[in-house]
Scaffold this motif. Structure first.
Motif, PDB file in Angstrom:
ATOM      1  N   THR A 203       6.097  -9.387  28.002  1.00 30.42           N
ATOM      2  CA  THR A 203       6.449  -9.067  26.622  1.00 30.42           C
ATOM      3  C   THR A 203       6.625  -7.676  26.452  1.00 30.42           C
ATOM      4  O   THR A 203       6.604  -6.952  27.564  1.00 30.42           O
ATOM      5  N   HIS A 204       6.643  -6.688  25.785  1.00 31.39           N
ATOM      6  CA  HIS A 204       7.550  -5.531  25.507  1.00 31.39           C
ATOM      7  C   HIS A 204       6.123  -4.809  24.252  1.00 31.39           C
ATOM      8  O   HIS A 204       6.001  -3.633  24.418  1.00 31.39           O
ATOM      9  N   ASN A 205       5.313  -5.551  23.660  1.00 29.13           N
ATOM     10  CA  ASN A 205       4.100  -5.451  23.036  1.00 29.13           C
ATOM     11  C   ASN A 205       3.320  -5.066  23.585  1.00 29.13           C
ATOM     12  O   ASN A 205       2.490  -5.986  23.973  1.00 29.13           O
TER      13      ASN A 205
ATOM     14  N   LEU B 127       2.216 -12.909  11.332  1.00 27.08           N
ATOM     15  CA  LEU B 127       2.312 -13.903  11.942  1.00 27.08           C
ATOM     16  C   LEU B 127       2.349 -14.094  14.171  1.00 27.08           C
ATOM     17  O   LEU B 127       1.046 -14.883  14.779  1.00 27.08           O
ATOM     18  N   GLU B 128       2.521 -12.735  14.343  1.00 32.05           N
ATOM     19  CA  GLU B 128       2.178 -12.509  15.778  1.00 32.05           C
ATOM     20  C   GLU B 128       0.203 -12.393  15.485  1.00 32.05           C
ATOM     21  O   GLU B 128       0.630 -12.547  16.870  1.00 32.05           O
TER      22      GLU B 128
ATOM     23  N   LEU C 170       8.132 -12.489  19.475  1.00 36.04           N
ATOM     24  CA  LEU C 170       9.145 -11.832  19.869  1.00 36.04           C
ATOM     25  C   LEU C 170       9.441 -12.129  18.412  1.00 36.04           C
ATOM     26  O   LEU C 170      10.255 -13.756  18.005  1.00 36.04           O
ATOM     27  N   GLY C 171      10.422 -11.339  16.961  1.00 35.81           N
ATOM     28  CA  GLY C 171      10.450 -12.143  16.377  1.00 35.81           C
ATOM     29  C   GLY C 171       9.660 -12.690  15.170  1.00 35.81           C
ATOM     30  O   GLY C 171       9.931 -13.030  13.901  1.00 35.81           O
TER      31      GLY C 171
ATOM     32  N   PHE D 188       9.779 -19.625  11.615  1.00 35.92           N
ATOM     33  CA  PHE D 188      10.236 -19.374  12.708  1.00 35.92           C
ATOM     34  C   PHE D 188       8.964 -20.096  13.630  1.00 35.92           C
ATOM     35  O   PHE D 188       8.792 -20.112  14.403  1.00 35.92           O
ATOM     36  N   GLY D 189       7.680 -19.405  13.045  1.00 38.15           N
ATOM     37  CA  GLY D 189       6.659 -19.219  13.531  1.00 38.15           C
ATOM     38  C   GLY D 189       6.138 -20.538  13.676  1.00 38.15           C
ATOM     39  O   GLY D 189       5.526 -20.761  14.651  1.00 38.15           O
TER      40      GLY D 189
END
Length: 272
Positions: free
Chosen positions: A196-198, A174-175, A168-169, A142-143
């Motif tokens: 972003t929500h982070n 990976l983030e 997200l995800g 996914f990344g």
């Protein structure tokens, strides 16, 4: 960041479906600058990114891309400079191989094949996917798919990236890797507006913060001003980064509250 203005937003209002309206949004994006777009779910972040991407033209006000009004630009003129990275890369990828997917945009823009090859090579280098050209998209994580989607934008010439929840995800490692990639691009002169929500990521990449509430901009300024100084994030269904929240009850003992883990560690090292 330098003083070259890439994007200037003076949005008076924009009516979207079901009566939702964006209004009174004013900010600027310079070369090499990161803008964090914050707000509760439904505040209008994704809608604003789509508007900046040229998907809607029925707005009142001005949006200037390198000094030219967005309404007067063709999709090709917009997409040669600026583009949107979706939350889910599956919505953006469709070819069999990495090369074919990244090459689609340049070819569609009319690039000659030699220029397309060079653009794909450079884009994959920038996102640390050199050597992935022949890999099937189905074999990627996914990344990695997120990086391929980002490379597709870069290959078209995008230097202003509109990012809708790009981490997200992703798992924490990976983030972190994706954030480091964005900072690397930023240091190379790329600009981005990132929804972003982070909030823990914001101090690492954002020079300015734009906060939306029910479609209206309620704050525009530095991350420190928003999280540690004048505003109450909780009133906007947000929170401060964790280091700031931990040190907040003891702020009278410090000249400046930390926004990042590294700043918090530095304060504790001085104390002990």
């Amino acid at each position: 960041m330098d003083n070259y203005l890439r994007l200037k937003v003076e949005l008076r209002d924009f009516s979207f479906s079901q009566g939702f309206t964006l209004r009174e949004i004013f900010f600027e994006v310079y070369r090499g600058e990161g803008i964090a777009l914050l707000g509760a779910s439904g505040a209008g972040k994704t809608t604003l990114l789509k508007l900046l991407d040229g998907l809607y033209k029925n707005y009142r006000g001005k949006i200037l891309l390198d000094g030219k009004e967005l309404k007067g630009l063709s999709p090709r003129e917009i997409y040669s400079k600026m583009g949107l990275l979706f939350q889910n890369p599956e919505e953006q990828l469709f070819a069999e191989t990495v090369f074919e997917d990244v090459a689609f945009g340049p070819r569609n823009m009319g690039f000659e094949e030699e220029r397309t090859q060079e653009a794909v090579k450079r884009a994959l280098e920038l996102v640390s996917l050199s050597g992935y050209e022949k890999r099937s998209l189905q074999q990627l994580s996914f990344g990695e798919k997120k990086r391929v989607a980002l490379a597709g934008l870069i290959a078209m010439g995008h230097e202003i990236l509109l990012l809708d929840e790009p981490t997200l995800g992703l798992d924490p490692i990976l983030e972190k890797n994706f954030l480091e990639l964005l900072i690397h691009l930023k240091n190379r002169g790329f600009s981005f507006v990132m929804a972003t929500h982070n909030v823990d990521l914001v101090p690492y990449f954002a020079d300015k913060v734009v906060v939306l509430k029910e479609g209206k901009m309620v704050f525009y300024g530095s991350p420190y001003e928003f999280f540690a100084n004048t505003f109450n994030p909780e009133a906007l269904s947000l929170r401060a980064p964790l280091p700031t929240e931990i040190f907040k009850p003891f702020e009278r003992f410090f000249k400046k509250l930390p926004l990042t883990k590294e700043e918090a560690i530095e304060i504790l090292q001085r104390l002990f």
